[in-house]
Scaffold this motif. Structure first.
Motif, PDB file in Angstrom:
ATOM      1  N   LEU A  44      69.068 -15.235 -98.642  1.00 34.72           N
ATOM      2  CA  LEU A  44      68.690 -16.659 -98.676  1.00 34.72           C
ATOM      3  C   LEU A  44      67.222 -16.826 -98.268  1.00 34.72           C
ATOM      4  O   LEU A  44      66.473 -17.572 -98.907  1.00 34.72           O
ATOM      5  N   ASP A  45      66.796 -16.091 -97.233  1.00 31.69           N
ATOM      6  CA  ASP A  45      65.389 -16.187 -96.802  1.00 31.69           C
ATOM      7  C   ASP A  45      64.451 -15.767 -97.929  1.00 31.69           C
ATOM      8  O   ASP A  45      63.439 -16.429 -98.185  1.00 31.69           O
ATOM      9  N   ALA A  46      64.803 -14.663 -98.603  1.00 30.30           N
ATOM     10  CA  ALA A  46      63.947 -14.176 -99.706  1.00 30.30           C
ATOM     11  C   ALA A  46      63.923 -15.206-100.839  1.00 30.30           C
ATOM     12  O   ALA A  46      62.872 -15.455-101.439  1.00 30.30           O
ATOM     13  N   ALA A  47      65.070 -15.825-101.108  1.00 32.40           N
ATOM     14  CA  ALA A  47      65.138 -16.835-102.177  1.00 32.40           C
ATOM     15  C   ALA A  47      64.282 -18.051-101.817  1.00 32.40           C
ATOM     16  O   ALA A  47      63.583 -18.612-102.667  1.00 32.40           O
ATOM     17  N   LEU A  48      64.329 -18.427-100.527  1.00 36.74           N
ATOM     18  CA  LEU A  48      63.551 -19.600-100.086  1.00 36.74           C
ATOM     19  C   LEU A  48      62.038 -19.357-100.201  1.00 36.74           C
ATOM     20  O   LEU A  48      61.266 -20.297-100.341  1.00 36.74           O
ATOM     21  N   GLU A  49      61.634 -18.085-100.167  1.00 34.53           N
ATOM     22  CA  GLU A  49      60.198 -17.769-100.303  1.00 34.53           C
ATOM     23  C   GLU A  49      59.724 -17.868-101.746  1.00 34.53           C
ATOM     24  O   GLU A  49      58.526 -17.825-102.013  1.00 34.53           O
ATOM     25  N   CYS A  50      60.658 -17.942-102.695  1.00 32.67           N
ATOM     26  CA  CYS A  50      60.279 -18.023-104.115  1.00 32.67           C
ATOM     27  C   CYS A  50      60.231 -19.493-104.543  1.00 32.67           C
ATOM     28  O   CYS A  50      60.882 -20.348-103.954  1.00 32.67           O
ATOM     29  N   ASP A  51      59.470 -19.751-105.615  1.00 31.79           N
ATOM     30  CA  ASP A  51      59.447 -21.115-106.158  1.00 31.79           C
ATOM     31  C   ASP A  51      60.657 -21.333-107.048  1.00 31.79           C
ATOM     32  O   ASP A  51      61.322 -22.367-106.980  1.00 31.79           O
ATOM     33  N   VAL A  52      60.896 -20.362-107.916  1.00 29.38           N
ATOM     34  CA  VAL A  52      62.028 -20.474-108.850  1.00 29.38           C
ATOM     35  C   VAL A  52      62.753 -19.136-108.886  1.00 29.38           C
ATOM     36  O   VAL A  52      62.179 -18.104-108.531  1.00 29.38           O
ATOM     37  N   LEU A  53      64.015 -19.168-109.329  1.00 30.15           N
ATOM     38  CA  LEU A  53      64.825 -17.942-109.361  1.00 30.15           C
ATOM     39  C   LEU A  53      65.528 -17.810-110.706  1.00 30.15           C
ATOM     40  O   LEU A  53      65.980 -18.812-111.269  1.00 30.15           O
ATOM     41  N   LEU A  54      65.615 -16.571-111.169  1.00 32.09           N
ATOM     42  CA  LEU A  54      66.474 -16.266-112.311  1.00 32.09           C
ATOM     43  C   LEU A  54      67.621 -15.436-111.754  1.00 32.09           C
ATOM     44  O   LEU A  54      67.377 -14.404-111.123  1.00 32.09           O
TER      45      LEU A  54
END
Ligand code: NAD
Length: 391
Positions: free
Chosen positions: A105-115
């Motif tokens: 979740l932390d790594a995802a929050l550092e991204c703008d968008v996710l695939l």
């Protein structure tokens, strides 16, 4: 009323009070939600890649190749970064006993968008602990309050974009209903003013930015007077105040499900807004008419983050039989196209859609075939070649 009933009412009332208190706190957080991020103004955009389970890594791998093709100049200049996020596999989640590990979740929050590839949600009989859906935890963790799903059927003149409310409705307290006693179970449906207003703005903005003139709100407001009645009214109010150029029309969900493909009924459908549960059902019906699971992608949008994915699952039977190399990557590639459009390149998304039409419908020079026919990689080679030919 006997003492047992009285005790059951007190227990249920206390539980209900706790739920309401939590919800009022969440409403305050929603009110603090900032203006949606304008990707065209960012110097750097990080796209996180979550491969998923089952056939996920195979098809997401192909979608990454398409992203690298569509965004080649942006990646080369360093403005766009593709960042692979490890650790969201069902094996790891099961070993940790966590649906969504905090590091992911932390790594995802550092991204703008996710695939994202599809994720296993264990069912009874699966060899995994009974974890709750990581998808819904990601939606909540990233505050992705809109489920957006485009549906196109060119031969029928259909070009719809659904905006499903993604966090509230029947789902927000889905596992918090109250079993009052053996005779009585109560679940809840939640509609909030700030939650519905930000959904309305997202849909109305999209309509305006994409030259659409009508937004259709679908509910059962004649029966579900508060949750659905408010939902409909709030969207009409936002449109009247802030979007006088857009017409809002209302429809009932039962009629919509029954007559979705009736040209008289659907002739003004362009952008369609629905509460969570009706959105779940109606968008699946629409995807089925469009051509099934392989043909549809969806976006989960918030103000600060967005997540793009196929609508199908992990196809465990294919994966277990070693047939992942032949899994159809089109749905997740369409999701990658939505992502590219969302971060400010709608013309590149349109080019991908055109190439998919050529490769899947009109030319069909490479058709995947299980076992010994062309693979997912072969199809993607063909698709990339077609995109490049379109210039
Ligand atoms: P599914 O979509 O995985 O499979 C349904 C059918 O479609 C199967 O016959 C499968 O082989 C086929 N299929 C699906 N995608 C395909 C592809 N790309 N190419 C070829 N055939 C494909 O649905 P399910 O079996 O109900 O669910 C399996 C797992 O996926 C479950 O754990 C479920 O929770 C999960 N799931 C995840 C998501 C998500 O992450 N968004 C969505 C749906 C299901």
């Amino acid at each position: 009323m006997n003492a047992a009933d009285q005790e059951a009412i007190e227990r249920a009332t206390k539980r209900f009070g706790e739920l309401i208190a939590g919800e009022l706190e969440r409403i305050e957080r929603v009110r603090q939600d900032g203006t949606p991020k304008d990707y065209t103004k960012l110097d750097h955009i990080t796209i996180g890649i979550l491969p998923g389970d089952g056939i996920g890594p195979t098809i997401v791998g192909q979608a990454v190749r398409v992203l690298e093709c569509l965004l080649a100049d942006q990646i080369e200049s360093g403005r766009v970064e593709l960042r692979h996020i490890e650790g969201l596999t069902i094996e790891r989640r099961a070993a940790l006993g966590e649906s969504l590990p905090q590091d992911v979740l932390d790594a995802a929050l550092e991204c703008d968008v996710l695939l994202k590839g599809p994720l296993t949600t264990p069912r009874p009989g699966d060899p995994y602990p009974n974890l709750v859906s990581a998808n819904s935890l990601l939606r909540r963790g990233l505050d992705l309050f809109v489920g957006m799903r485009p549906i196109r059927m060119a031969d029928k003149g259909i070009d719809w974009t659904f905006f499903r409310e993604n966090l509230e409705g029947e789902y927000i307290w889905g596992d918090k209903g109250i079993q009052v006693n053996d005779d009585l179970a109560v679940d809840f449906k939640v509609c909030t003013l700030p939650g519905t207003e930000r959904l309305a703005r997202m849909a109305l903005n999209y309509a305006r930015a994409n030259g659409k003139t009508t937004v259709t709100v679908i509910t059962k407001a004649n029966i579900v007077k508060h949750a659905d009645g408010n939902f409909q009214q709030i969207i009409c109010d936002v449109a009247e105040r802030e979007y006088p150029d857009i017409t809002v029309q209302t429809r009932l969900v039962d009629a919509t499900a029954a007559k979705l493909m009736d040209p008289d009924f659907n002739k003004d459908f362009q952008v369609i807004v629905l509460p969570n549960l009706y959105g779940d059902i109606v968008t699946d019906i629409a995807a089925e008419h469009q051509g099934g699971l392989g043909s549809a992608a969806s976006a989960n949008l918030g103000s600060q983050h967005a997540l793009f994915e196929a609508i199908h699952g992990t196809a465990p039977t294919l994966a277990e039989q070693g047939l992942s190399p032949w899994a159809n990557p089109c749905s997740v590639i369409r999701a990658a196209g939505l992502l590219v459009g969302h971060i400010g390149f709608p013309e590149r998304r349109a080019k991908l859609e055109q190439a998919l039409d050529i490769c899947c419908d009109t030319e069909r020079r490479v058709v995947m075939g299980f076992g010994d026919g062309p693979t997912s990689t072969d199809f993607t080679d063909y698709l990339i070649e077609t995109i490049q030919k379109l210039g």
